[in-house]
Design a protein around this motif. Structure first.
Motif, PDB file in Angstrom:
ATOM      1  N   VAL A  30       0.860  -1.197   0.000  1.00  0.00           N
ATOM      2  CA  VAL A  30       0.000   0.000   0.000  1.00  0.00           C
ATOM      3  C   VAL A  30       0.891   1.240   0.000  1.00  0.00           C
ATOM      4  O   VAL A  30       2.115   1.144   0.154  1.00  0.00           O
ATOM      5  CB  VAL A  30      -0.962   0.028   1.222  1.00  0.00           C
ATOM      6  CG1 VAL A  30      -1.935  -1.131   1.169  1.00  0.00           C
ATOM      7  CG2 VAL A  30      -0.183   0.016   2.535  1.00  0.00           C
ATOM      8  N   SER A  31       0.261   2.401  -0.148  1.00  0.00           N
ATOM      9  CA  SER A  31       1.043   3.633  -0.255  1.00  0.00           C
ATOM     10  C   SER A  31       1.428   4.181   1.126  1.00  0.00           C
ATOM     11  O   SER A  31       0.843   3.791   2.150  1.00  0.00           O
ATOM     12  CB  SER A  31       0.237   4.691  -1.013  1.00  0.00           C
ATOM     13  OG  SER A  31      -0.893   5.056  -0.248  1.00  0.00           O
ATOM     14  N   GLN A  43       0.781   7.128   2.044  1.00  0.00           N
ATOM     15  CA  GLN A  43      -0.393   7.888   2.512  1.00  0.00           C
ATOM     16  C   GLN A  43      -1.377   6.985   3.256  1.00  0.00           C
ATOM     17  O   GLN A  43      -2.027   7.411   4.213  1.00  0.00           O
ATOM     18  CB  GLN A  43      -1.099   8.555   1.324  1.00  0.00           C
ATOM     19  CG  GLN A  43      -0.339   9.717   0.721  1.00  0.00           C
ATOM     20  CD  GLN A  43       0.599   9.273  -0.399  1.00  0.00           C
ATOM     21  OE1 GLN A  43       0.931   8.092  -0.511  1.00  0.00           O
ATOM     22  NE2 GLN A  43       1.025  10.206  -1.226  1.00  0.00           N
ATOM     23  N   THR A  44      -1.485   5.748   2.793  1.00  0.00           N
ATOM     24  CA  THR A  44      -2.410   4.811   3.451  1.00  0.00           C
ATOM     25  C   THR A  44      -1.917   4.469   4.860  1.00  0.00           C
ATOM     26  O   THR A  44      -2.710   4.439   5.808  1.00  0.00           O
ATOM     27  CB  THR A  44      -2.566   3.531   2.601  1.00  0.00           C
ATOM     28  OG1 THR A  44      -3.161   3.895   1.360  1.00  0.00           O
ATOM     29  CG2 THR A  44      -3.435   2.498   3.290  1.00  0.00           C
ATOM     30  N   ALA A  62      -2.635   7.424   6.991  1.00  0.00           N
ATOM     31  CA  ALA A  62      -4.065   7.532   7.299  1.00  0.00           C
ATOM     32  C   ALA A  62      -4.477   6.511   8.356  1.00  0.00           C
ATOM     33  O   ALA A  62      -5.333   6.797   9.205  1.00  0.00           O
ATOM     34  CB  ALA A  62      -4.884   7.343   6.017  1.00  0.00           C
ATOM     35  N   ARG A 117      -7.569   8.025  10.405  1.00  0.00           N
ATOM     36  CA  ARG A 117      -8.470   8.557   9.379  1.00  0.00           C
ATOM     37  C   ARG A 117      -8.991   7.465   8.464  1.00  0.00           C
ATOM     38  O   ARG A 117      -9.968   7.646   7.761  1.00  0.00           O
ATOM     39  CB  ARG A 117      -7.750   9.628   8.536  1.00  0.00           C
ATOM     40  CG  ARG A 117      -7.538  10.932   9.259  1.00  0.00           C
ATOM     41  CD  ARG A 117      -6.871  11.976   8.373  1.00  0.00           C
ATOM     42  NE  ARG A 117      -5.498  11.627   8.059  1.00  0.00           N
ATOM     43  CZ  ARG A 117      -5.048  11.373   6.831  1.00  0.00           C
ATOM     44  NH1 ARG A 117      -5.864  11.450   5.803  1.00  0.00           N
ATOM     45  NH2 ARG A 117      -3.785  11.068   6.623  1.00  0.00           N
ATOM     46  N   TYR A 118      -8.321   6.327   8.443  1.00  0.00           N
ATOM     47  CA  TYR A 118      -8.749   5.235   7.560  1.00  0.00           C
ATOM     48  C   TYR A 118      -8.691   3.918   8.307  1.00  0.00           C
ATOM     49  O   TYR A 118      -7.676   3.590   8.935  1.00  0.00           O
ATOM     50  CB  TYR A 118      -7.839   5.181   6.323  1.00  0.00           C
ATOM     51  CG  TYR A 118      -8.141   4.010   5.418  1.00  0.00           C
ATOM     52  CD1 TYR A 118      -9.369   3.907   4.774  1.00  0.00           C
ATOM     53  CD2 TYR A 118      -7.209   3.000   5.206  1.00  0.00           C
ATOM     54  CE1 TYR A 118      -9.654   2.834   3.962  1.00  0.00           C
ATOM     55  CE2 TYR A 118      -7.492   1.923   4.385  1.00  0.00           C
ATOM     56  CZ  TYR A 118      -8.717   1.848   3.760  1.00  0.00           C
ATOM     57  OH  TYR A 118      -9.005   0.779   2.958  1.00  0.00           O
ATOM     58  N   LEU A 119      -9.800   3.171   8.257  1.00  0.00           N
ATOM     59  CA  LEU A 119      -9.835   1.832   8.840  1.00  0.00           C
ATOM     60  C   LEU A 119      -9.445   0.842   7.750  1.00  0.00           C
ATOM     61  O   LEU A 119     -10.123   0.761   6.727  1.00  0.00           O
ATOM     62  CB  LEU A 119     -11.237   1.507   9.340  1.00  0.00           C
ATOM     63  CG  LEU A 119     -11.636   2.055  10.710  1.00  0.00           C
ATOM     64  CD1 LEU A 119     -13.063   1.621  11.033  1.00  0.00           C
ATOM     65  CD2 LEU A 119     -10.688   1.560  11.786  1.00  0.00           C
ATOM     66  N   PRO A 120      -8.358   0.098   7.933  1.00  0.00           N
ATOM     67  CA  PRO A 120      -7.930  -0.818   6.869  1.00  0.00           C
ATOM     68  C   PRO A 120      -8.912  -1.967   6.689  1.00  0.00           C
ATOM     69  O   PRO A 120      -9.682  -2.294   7.596  1.00  0.00           O
ATOM     70  CB  PRO A 120      -6.578  -1.328   7.383  1.00  0.00           C
ATOM     71  CG  PRO A 120      -6.661  -1.204   8.849  1.00  0.00           C
ATOM     72  CD  PRO A 120      -7.511   0.006   9.121  1.00  0.00           C
ATOM     73  N   SER A 121      -8.866  -2.579   5.504  1.00  0.00           N
ATOM     74  CA  SER A 121      -9.675  -3.775   5.270  1.00  0.00           C
ATOM     75  C   SER A 121      -9.158  -4.884   6.182  1.00  0.00           C
ATOM     76  O   SER A 121      -8.037  -4.796   6.716  1.00  0.00           O
ATOM     77  CB  SER A 121      -9.538  -4.210   3.803  1.00  0.00           C
ATOM     78  OG  SER A 121      -8.198  -4.626   3.557  1.00  0.00           O
ATOM     79  N   LEU A 129      -5.771  -6.298   5.093  1.00  0.00           N
ATOM     80  CA  LEU A 129      -4.646  -5.406   5.398  1.00  0.00           C
ATOM     81  C   LEU A 129      -4.383  -5.357   6.898  1.00  0.00           C
ATOM     82  O   LEU A 129      -3.220  -5.327   7.329  1.00  0.00           O
ATOM     83  CB  LEU A 129      -4.919  -3.996   4.850  1.00  0.00           C
ATOM     84  CG  LEU A 129      -3.826  -2.953   5.084  1.00  0.00           C
ATOM     85  CD1 LEU A 129      -2.474  -3.434   4.551  1.00  0.00           C
ATOM     86  CD2 LEU A 129      -4.206  -1.621   4.421  1.00  0.00           C
TER      87      LEU A 129
END
Lengths: 69, 131
Positions: free
Chosen positions: A25-26, A28-29, A32, A37-41, A44
């Motif tokens: 992944v990037s 930025q991910t 995040a 700010r982002y809940l991974p799958s 992941l």
């Protein structure tokens, strides 16, 4: 949802980019995820846990009310 | 064998869809006899495609707009698409109501609203079965 990704990454002296490359992944991910700010799958999240040789439940800490049981 | 899913989420897929779109726009203008419109529209689309395809390596926003990248980019692309769809779900009926209130109901807007509604129902039914 809080997590220990930043702390564990720091212990290994890894950059966000290097961790991202390892997990496909990037940068930025990773940023995040670390900042919540982002809940991974699920795949992941499992990949992160395996990378740090821990479990998903030890890596991610839900806020009160996030999990019902 | 061609994997449609991975092709759609590759730079090659993005360029292919962009080329098809540019060709369709060019042909539509050309068939209508507007050659200058065909050239101008194609140049604008090519420039936009180039900015997205090249710039996505340097800009998170362009990366999300491309629909490519990792799972977060694709997740954000889907949310952005859902947001744009939601906006249109309000704009099209509202615009149609304005034309009705003016005494000249716009049949194109009728059709767009119907296509939008049927697409939503179809997608909901398919996704409910698959997920």
């Amino acid at each position: 949802m809080r997590n220990d990704v930043r702390r564990l990454r720091g212990e290994l002296a890894l950059s966000q980019g290097a961790l991202g490359d390892a997990l496909g992944v990037s940068r930025q991910t990773i940023n995040a995820i670390e900042t919540g700010r982002y809940l991974p799958s699920l795949p992941l999240a499992i990949g992160l846990a395996r990378y740090f040789q821990t479990t998903v439940e030890e890596l991610f800490h839900p806020d009160p009310g996030d999990v019902r049981c | 064998m061609l994997n449609v899913k991975s092709f759609c989420s590759s730079t090659r897929g993005l360029v292919t869809f962009g080329a098809v779109l540019i060709l369709a726009v060019f042909l539509a203008f050309a068939l209508g006899g507007d050659w200058s419109g065909a050239v101008i529209s194609s140049v604008i689309l090519i420039a936009f495609l180039a900015v997205v395809a090249v710039g996505r390596r340097h800009s998170d926003t362009l990366n999300v707009m491309s629909g490519l990248g990792d799972e977060r980019s694709r997740h954000l692309y889907l949310r952005a698409s859902a947001f744009a769809g939601t906006v249109m779900a309000f704009v099209i009926p509202a615009w149609w109501l304005v034309t009705v209130a003016q005494g000249k109901p716009n049949t194109t807007l009728n059709l767009l609203a119907a296509i939008f509604g049927l697409s939503f129902i179809f997608a909901s039914a398919v996704l409910a079965r698959r997920s």
